[in-house]
Structures are given as structure tokens and as C-alpha cells.
Motif scaffolding. Structure first.
Motif, PDB file in Angstrom:
ATOM      1  N   LEU A 144       5.506 -15.379 -12.142  1.00 11.88           N
ATOM      2  CA  LEU A 144       4.181 -14.802 -11.844  1.00 11.88           C
ATOM      3  C   LEU A 144       3.581 -15.483 -10.617  1.00 11.88           C
ATOM      4  CD1 LEU A 144       2.829 -14.591 -15.526  1.00 11.88           C
ATOM      5  CD2 LEU A 144       3.376 -12.630 -14.055  1.00 11.88           C
ATOM      6  N   ASP A 145       3.759 -16.804 -10.556  1.00 16.43           N
ATOM      7  CA  ASP A 145       3.222 -17.564  -9.439  1.00 16.43           C
ATOM      8  C   ASP A 145       3.897 -17.152  -8.113  1.00 16.43           C
ATOM      9  OD1 ASP A 145       1.428 -19.737  -8.713  1.00 16.43           O
ATOM     10  OD2 ASP A 145       3.272 -20.747  -8.073  1.00 16.43           O
ATOM     11  N   SER A 146       5.221 -16.980  -8.150  1.00 17.03           N
ATOM     12  CA  SER A 146       5.931 -16.569  -6.925  1.00 17.03           C
ATOM     13  C   SER A 146       5.482 -15.179  -6.507  1.00 17.03           C
ATOM     14  CB  SER A 146       7.443 -16.524  -7.161  1.00 17.03           C
ATOM     15  OG  SER A 146       7.900 -17.758  -7.592  1.00 17.03           O
ATOM     16  N   ALA A 147       5.247 -14.309  -7.486  1.00 18.18           N
ATOM     17  CA  ALA A 147       4.786 -12.952  -7.163  1.00 18.18           C
ATOM     18  C   ALA A 147       3.434 -13.025  -6.443  1.00 18.18           C
ATOM     19  CB  ALA A 147       4.671 -12.118  -8.429  1.00 18.18           C
ATOM     20  N   LEU A 148       2.551 -13.895  -6.932  1.00 18.18           N
ATOM     21  CA  LEU A 148       1.233 -14.032  -6.303  1.00 18.18           C
ATOM     22  C   LEU A 148       1.373 -14.556  -4.877  1.00 18.18           C
ATOM     23  CD1 LEU A 148      -0.935 -15.545  -9.207  1.00 18.18           C
ATOM     24  CD2 LEU A 148      -1.011 -13.205  -8.303  1.00 18.18           C
ATOM     25  N   THR A 149       2.313 -15.478  -4.679  1.00 18.65           N
ATOM     26  CA  THR A 149       2.513 -16.039  -3.336  1.00 18.65           C
ATOM     27  C   THR A 149       2.970 -14.952  -2.365  1.00 18.65           C
ATOM     28  OG1 THR A 149       3.084 -18.163  -4.296  1.00 18.65           O
ATOM     29  CG2 THR A 149       3.815 -17.786  -2.029  1.00 18.65           C
ATOM     30  N   ILE A 150       3.885 -14.096  -2.829  1.00 20.13           N
ATOM     31  CA  ILE A 150       4.388 -13.019  -1.959  1.00 20.13           C
ATOM     32  C   ILE A 150       3.237 -12.108  -1.517  1.00 20.13           C
ATOM     33  CG2 ILE A 150       5.778 -10.888  -1.998  1.00 20.13           C
ATOM     34  CD1 ILE A 150       7.789 -12.559  -3.744  1.00 20.13           C
ATOM     35  N   GLY A 151       2.427 -11.679  -2.479  1.00 18.06           N
ATOM     36  CA  GLY A 151       1.322 -10.777  -2.137  1.00 18.06           C
ATOM     37  C   GLY A 151       0.267 -11.469  -1.297  1.00 18.06           C
ATOM     38  N   GLU A 152      -0.013 -12.719  -1.630  1.00 18.71           N
ATOM     39  CA  GLU A 152      -1.068 -13.431  -0.901  1.00 18.71           C
ATOM     40  C   GLU A 152      -0.696 -13.626   0.567  1.00 18.71           C
ATOM     41  OE1 GLU A 152      -2.372 -17.370  -2.244  1.00 18.71           O
ATOM     42  OE2 GLU A 152      -4.335 -16.892  -1.375  1.00 18.71           O
ATOM     43  N   GLN A 153       0.595 -13.898   0.799  1.00 12.95           N
ATOM     44  CA  GLN A 153       1.011 -14.079   2.198  1.00 12.95           C
ATOM     45  C   GLN A 153       0.743 -12.823   3.016  1.00 12.95           C
ATOM     46  OE1 GLN A 153       5.037 -15.488   1.754  1.00 12.95           O
ATOM     47  NE2 GLN A 153       4.372 -17.639   1.652  1.00 12.95           N
ATOM     48  N   VAL A 154       0.993 -11.664   2.416  1.00 11.40           N
ATOM     49  CA  VAL A 154       0.749 -10.394   3.117  1.00 11.40           C
ATOM     50  C   VAL A 154      -0.752 -10.251   3.399  1.00 11.40           C
ATOM     51  CG1 VAL A 154       0.845  -7.877   2.922  1.00 11.40           C
ATOM     52  CG2 VAL A 154       2.743  -9.265   2.043  1.00 11.40           C
ATOM     53  N   LEU A 155      -1.566 -10.479   2.381  1.00 16.25           N
ATOM     54  CA  LEU A 155      -3.014 -10.251   2.508  1.00 16.25           C
ATOM     55  C   LEU A 155      -3.671 -11.262   3.438  1.00 16.25           C
ATOM     56  CD1 LEU A 155      -3.736  -9.471  -1.241  1.00 16.25           C
ATOM     57  CD2 LEU A 155      -3.696  -7.810   0.640  1.00 16.25           C
ATOM     58  N   GLN A 156      -3.243 -12.521   3.314  1.00 14.88           N
ATOM     59  CA  GLN A 156      -3.805 -13.597   4.140  1.00 14.88           C
ATOM     60  C   GLN A 156      -3.601 -13.314   5.628  1.00 14.88           C
ATOM     61  OE1 GLN A 156      -1.893 -17.184   2.862  1.00 14.88           O
ATOM     62  NE2 GLN A 156      -3.838 -18.030   2.152  1.00 14.88           N
ATOM     63  N   SER A 157      -2.411 -12.782   5.950  1.00 10.07           N
ATOM     64  CA  SER A 157      -2.111 -12.549   7.363  1.00 10.07           C
ATOM     65  C   SER A 157      -2.641 -11.197   7.833  1.00 10.07           C
ATOM     66  CB  SER A 157      -0.611 -12.663   7.588  1.00 10.07           C
ATOM     67  OG  SER A 157       0.044 -11.697   6.804  1.00 10.07           O
ATOM     68  N   GLU A 210     -12.560 -12.071   0.673  1.00  8.55           N
ATOM     69  CA  GLU A 210     -11.829 -11.693   1.884  1.00  8.55           C
ATOM     70  C   GLU A 210     -10.624 -10.827   1.510  1.00  8.55           C
ATOM     71  OE1 GLU A 210     -10.441 -15.152   3.882  1.00  8.55           O
ATOM     72  OE2 GLU A 210      -9.945 -14.010   5.704  1.00  8.55           O
ATOM     73  N   TYR A 211      -9.980 -11.190   0.424  1.00  5.13           N
ATOM     74  CA  TYR A 211      -8.887 -10.400  -0.147  1.00  5.13           C
ATOM     75  C   TYR A 211      -8.747 -10.824  -1.607  1.00  5.13           C
ATOM     76  CZ  TYR A 211      -6.209 -14.701   0.449  1.00  5.13           C
ATOM     77  OH  TYR A 211      -5.798 -15.995   0.371  1.00  5.13           O
ATOM     78  N   ALA A 212      -8.048 -10.032  -2.376  1.00  2.00           N
ATOM     79  CA  ALA A 212      -7.807 -10.396  -3.781  1.00  2.00           C
ATOM     80  C   ALA A 212      -6.604  -9.610  -4.287  1.00  2.00           C
ATOM     81  CB  ALA A 212      -9.032 -10.059  -4.640  1.00  2.00           C
ATOM     82  N   MET A 213      -5.912 -10.202  -5.233  1.00  2.00           N
ATOM     83  CA  MET A 213      -4.776  -9.484  -5.819  1.00  2.00           C
ATOM     84  C   MET A 213      -4.607  -9.897  -7.273  1.00  2.00           C
ATOM     85  SD  MET A 213      -0.851  -9.221  -4.503  1.00  2.00           S
ATOM     86  CE  MET A 213      -0.104 -10.440  -5.569  1.00  2.00           C
ATOM     87  N   VAL A 214      -4.273  -8.933  -8.120  1.00  2.00           N
ATOM     88  CA  VAL A 214      -4.089  -9.223  -9.542  1.00  2.00           C
ATOM     89  C   VAL A 214      -2.789  -8.566 -10.003  1.00  2.00           C
ATOM     90  CG1 VAL A 214      -5.625  -7.293 -10.195  1.00  2.00           C
ATOM     91  CG2 VAL A 214      -5.207  -9.124 -11.838  1.00  2.00           C
ATOM     92  N   ILE A 215      -2.054  -9.247 -10.877  1.00  2.00           N
ATOM     93  CA  ILE A 215      -0.756  -8.718 -11.329  1.00  2.00           C
ATOM     94  C   ILE A 215      -0.637  -8.796 -12.848  1.00  2.00           C
ATOM     95  CG2 ILE A 215       0.517  -9.317  -9.232  1.00  2.00           C
ATOM     96  CD1 ILE A 215       1.580 -11.815 -10.677  1.00  2.00           C
ATOM     97  N   HIS A 216       0.248  -7.961 -13.409  1.00  2.00           N
ATOM     98  CA  HIS A 216       0.636  -8.167 -14.800  1.00  2.00           C
ATOM     99  C   HIS A 216       2.145  -8.002 -14.931  1.00  2.00           C
ATOM    100  CE1 HIS A 216       1.576  -4.013 -15.967  1.00  2.00           C
ATOM    101  NE2 HIS A 216       0.511  -3.623 -15.310  1.00  2.00           N
ATOM    102  N   GLY A 217       2.670  -8.629 -15.967  1.00  2.00           N
ATOM    103  CA  GLY A 217       4.099  -8.516 -16.274  1.00  2.00           C
ATOM    104  C   GLY A 217       4.255  -8.003 -17.687  1.00  2.00           C
ATOM    105  N   GLY A 218       3.263  -7.227 -18.137  1.00  2.00           N
ATOM    106  CA  GLY A 218       3.347  -6.586 -19.439  1.00  2.00           C
ATOM    107  C   GLY A 218       2.480  -7.228 -20.496  1.00  2.00           C
ATOM    108  N   ALA A 219       1.937  -6.370 -21.353  1.00  2.00           N
ATOM    109  CA  ALA A 219       1.180  -6.851 -22.514  1.00  2.00           C
ATOM    110  C   ALA A 219       2.154  -6.963 -23.681  1.00  2.00           C
ATOM    111  CB  ALA A 219       0.074  -5.858 -22.856  1.00  2.00           C
ATOM    112  N   GLY A 220       1.760  -7.651 -24.736  1.00  2.00           N
ATOM    113  CA  GLY A 220       2.660  -7.819 -25.867  1.00  2.00           C
ATOM    114  C   GLY A 220       3.704  -8.853 -25.522  1.00  2.00           C
ATOM    115  N   THR A 221       3.261 -10.067 -25.279  1.00  2.00           N
ATOM    116  CA  THR A 221       4.161 -11.142 -24.858  1.00  2.00           C
ATOM    117  C   THR A 221       4.990 -11.636 -26.035  1.00  2.00           C
ATOM    118  OG1 THR A 221       2.397 -12.662 -25.374  1.00  2.00           O
ATOM    119  CG2 THR A 221       2.592 -11.976 -23.092  1.00  2.00           C
TER     120      THR A 221
END
Ligand code: ASP
Length: 360
Positions: A76-89, A47-58
């Protein structure tokens, strides 16, 4: 062709049916044209999907405290929540990408916005890009010093100018005209990035005195920290964005792959959206983000095979360290990297993953 005998006609129909049942199922892209180039991992559309990164080479595991680990994971989790709320609605992929990256630009842990790395001159010069997979419109800014949210400036270039890529003072003038928030360059300061600059500069001085080649990054455990986001909304549109401070100790107005469409960012509703992180010079030379698309469009590869070929084969052979996140029009996710780890995560209805190191 004339069928003079009913038996000939029956044979012809039989052969025709046999032939079509052996073909791959035809996939239709968003413009309605059949697209047989892609064999998806799964054809079930999320229905929707979102993927994020905060950089390689941790951070190396040895340097990662439990406290830091949980700070990264919760950001990272909060970032996913922000995007998911937009997509879900039912919001757009563009809003999900911009809002998610705006949040990450505010988190000092990452090399984007507040927390951006230092140039050799002790400044911060930020790059960002944004691409809409429905229209192939794109916008980018390079080397901006006072725009609080470079990703918002990149989106504004895409939506409110006839250009794709603005740089330096011109990009800042445009951001101002657009009414975007500006800050003094010192706003981006963080102690850990300042320490990283000192470290890089002493490594450089040492290398120069030993006449060692500086073609490789100044220190081997380079931590990149760029942020990126790719989203698929309920309308089937894919948008990708990337925001960064670049690489520590960069000189001469150096600009990396992050704001370059086709290198650090790419989106096309017919195939995939991609956001990269890593040693930018390699990502530019190998047109990495576009190459993932090309493997799918022309090479008939799945998203997983395309990202594997580019990151784990081509880039590894070339000596380019880094990784990328990508999703296809079905919501299949790829988070592929050739470094020890990559800050990353994705979300789909009923599914959420956050990770740092390889074995998780
Ligand atoms: N790719 C970025 C650059 O080369 C660095 C990063 O990913 O952190 O500017």
C-alpha cells in the motif's frame, strides 16, 4: 423600488449586509459556477491528494501473520509513493490513478490483475473502470480474460473510443487494437485464490445439500481484495478508478459493481471521486458511488457525512458489506467501510496514512 428617504436606504443596506453575512461562504466549482450545495469538511485546498484501497473484508486478525501484515502495508505504501510522485511533479490525476492501479494489479496479494479470484469455471474474468471528474468522461471493461492491466484498458475506452463500457471478446479485441499488453489467462493464477475457490465450492455444495439460501456470499468472512484509487491533482481535477477479478466462484459471466460507472466508480470535480469495494450486487442496486456524489450535490452533505450515510446506514440496513474510498475537491479524504477492515491509505503533502483494521 424607490428610496424616498435616506434613512430607508440606510436600513435597506444594513439588512442586506446582515443577510449576506449569515449565508454560507459561496464555493466556486472548476467551471466557475457558484456551488453553494457543498459544505466542505475544510475549505483549505490541498495541493494534491490521493487515496487508495486494496479491498474491504480483510484477513481476520487471527489469520494475519506479522509477515503478511507487513507485506500488505508495504504494498500500500509503495502504491502511494507511485501516485504521489506523479502528483507532486504536476502530473495528472489520470496518470496517478492509472500508474498506482497498474502497480496494485501486479501485486498478487490483491484481487486485481495477477492474483485475481477464480470464476466457478476455474478462469479469471477481470473488470475495471475509470472516470474523469473534469469532463465526466468514463471508460470500463467487463469480463476480460487476457488483458494484463484492465485499468489501462478502461482508460483507453474512455480516451480512444466513443463508448463507455466494453465487455468480453469485444473488449479484448479493442485492447489488442490499442496495443495493450495481453497475457494467457493462467498468468493470473495464485495458489491462495485457487484454494479460496475450492473452499467456496465446498461451502456451496454444503449449502445446496442443506437447501440454505445462497443470496448471501458463499462464506461469511468473504475477502474482497479489489483495488481502487482516487486522485486530486494540482489542477483541481479528480479521477477515480477501480480494478478487480470480481467475486470468487462467480458464474454465468457475472459482472459486479467495479466496472459500472455510478456503482463502483464515480468522479465529478464539483463534488468528489469514489471507488468502492464489497459485495457488488448491493453496490449496483444502491448506485453507491453516485449516491455519495448525490448526497453532496443535492443533500448539501460533507464528504464525511455523505460516505457515512451511504456505507454505514443505507448499505448496513440493506445487508451489503464493503466500503469505499473518496476524496472531495478540497482534498478531504474518506475511507469508510462496514467490514472488519479495509486495506487502505492516503497521501497529501506532508501526510501519509496506511491502515488495515478499524482501530488504527
Ligand atoms: N465489488 C467487487 C465485485 O462485486 C468485489 C470486490 O470489491 O472485491 O465484483
Amino acid at each position: 423600488m424607490k428610496f424616498t428617504h435616506p434613512f430607508t436606504l440606510l436600513c435597506f443596506i444594513g439588512l442586506f449586509l446582515l443577510g449576506t453575512s449569515c449565508e454560507n461562504e459561496t464555493v466556486t466549482n472548476t467551471t466557475g459556477e457558484p456551488n453553494t450545495n457543498i459544505t466542505p469538511d475544510t475549505q483549505e485546498v490541498a495541493e494534491y491528494a490521493m487515496v487508495i484501497h486494496g479491498g474491504a473484508g480483510t484477513l481476520r486478525r487471527a489469520d494475519m501473520t506479522a509477515e503478511k501484515d507487513s507485506m500488505y502495508r508495504s504494498a500500500l505504501d509503495s502504491a502511494l509513493t507511485i501516485g504521489e510522485q506523479v502528483l507532486q511533479s504536476g502530473g495528472s490525476a489520470a496518470d496517478a490513478v492509472e500508474q498506482t492501479i497498474n502497480y496494485l494489479e501486479n501485486v498478487p496479494l490483491f484481487n486485481a490483475g495477477k492474483g485475481a479470484v477464480f470464476t466457478a469455471a476455474g478462469q479469471h474474468e477481470l473488470d475495471a473502470s475509470f472516470m474523469d471528474g473534469a469532463t465526466l468522461n468514463a471508460g470500463a471493461v467487463g469480463g476480460v480474460t487476457n488483458v494484463k492491466h484492465p485499468i489501462t484498458a478502461a482508460r483507453a475506452v474512455m480516451e480512444n473510443s466513443e463508448h463507455v463500457f466494453l465487455s468480453g471478446p469485444g473488449a479484448e479485441e479493442f485492447a489488442l487494437e490499442q496495443g495493450l499488453e495481453t497475457v494467457p489467462n493462467s498468468y493470473f493464477f495464485t495458489q491462495h485464490r485457487y484454494d479460496a475457490l475450492q473452499e467456496a465450492q465446498s461451502a456451496e455444495a454444503e449449502a445446496e445439500s442443506e437447501r440454505t439460501s445462497m443470496l448471501s456470499p458463499p462464506f461469511p468472512d468473504h475477502k474482497f481484495g479489489t483495488v481502487g484509487c482516487v486522485a486530486l491533482d494540482k489542477e483541481g481535477n479528480i479521477v477515480a478508478g477501480t480494478s478487480t477479478g470480481g467475486m470468487t466462484n462467480k458464474k454465468y459471466g457475472r459482472i459486479g459493481d467495479s466496472p459500472i460507472i455510478g456503482a463502483g466508480t464515480y468522479a465529478n470535480n464539483a463534488t468528489c471521486g469514489v471507488s468502492c469495494t464489497g459485495h457488488g450486487e448491493f453496490f449496483i442496486r444502491y448506485a453507491v458511488a453516485y449516491d455519495v456524489h448525490a448526497h453532496m450535490a443535492y443533500g448539501k452533505k460533507t464528504l464525511a457525512n455523505a460516505t457515512e450515510a451511504v456505507v454505514m446506514e443505507k448499505l448496513v440496513d440493506a445487508g451489503g458489506s464493503g466500503g469505499l474510498i473518496a476524496l472531495d475537491k478540497y482534498g478531504n479524504i474518506a475511507m469508510t467501510y462496514n467490514t472488519e477492515g479495509m486495506y487502505r491509505g492516503y497521501v497529501k503533502p506532508g501526510e501519509r496514512v496506511v491502515g488495515i483494521y478499524k482501530d488504527e
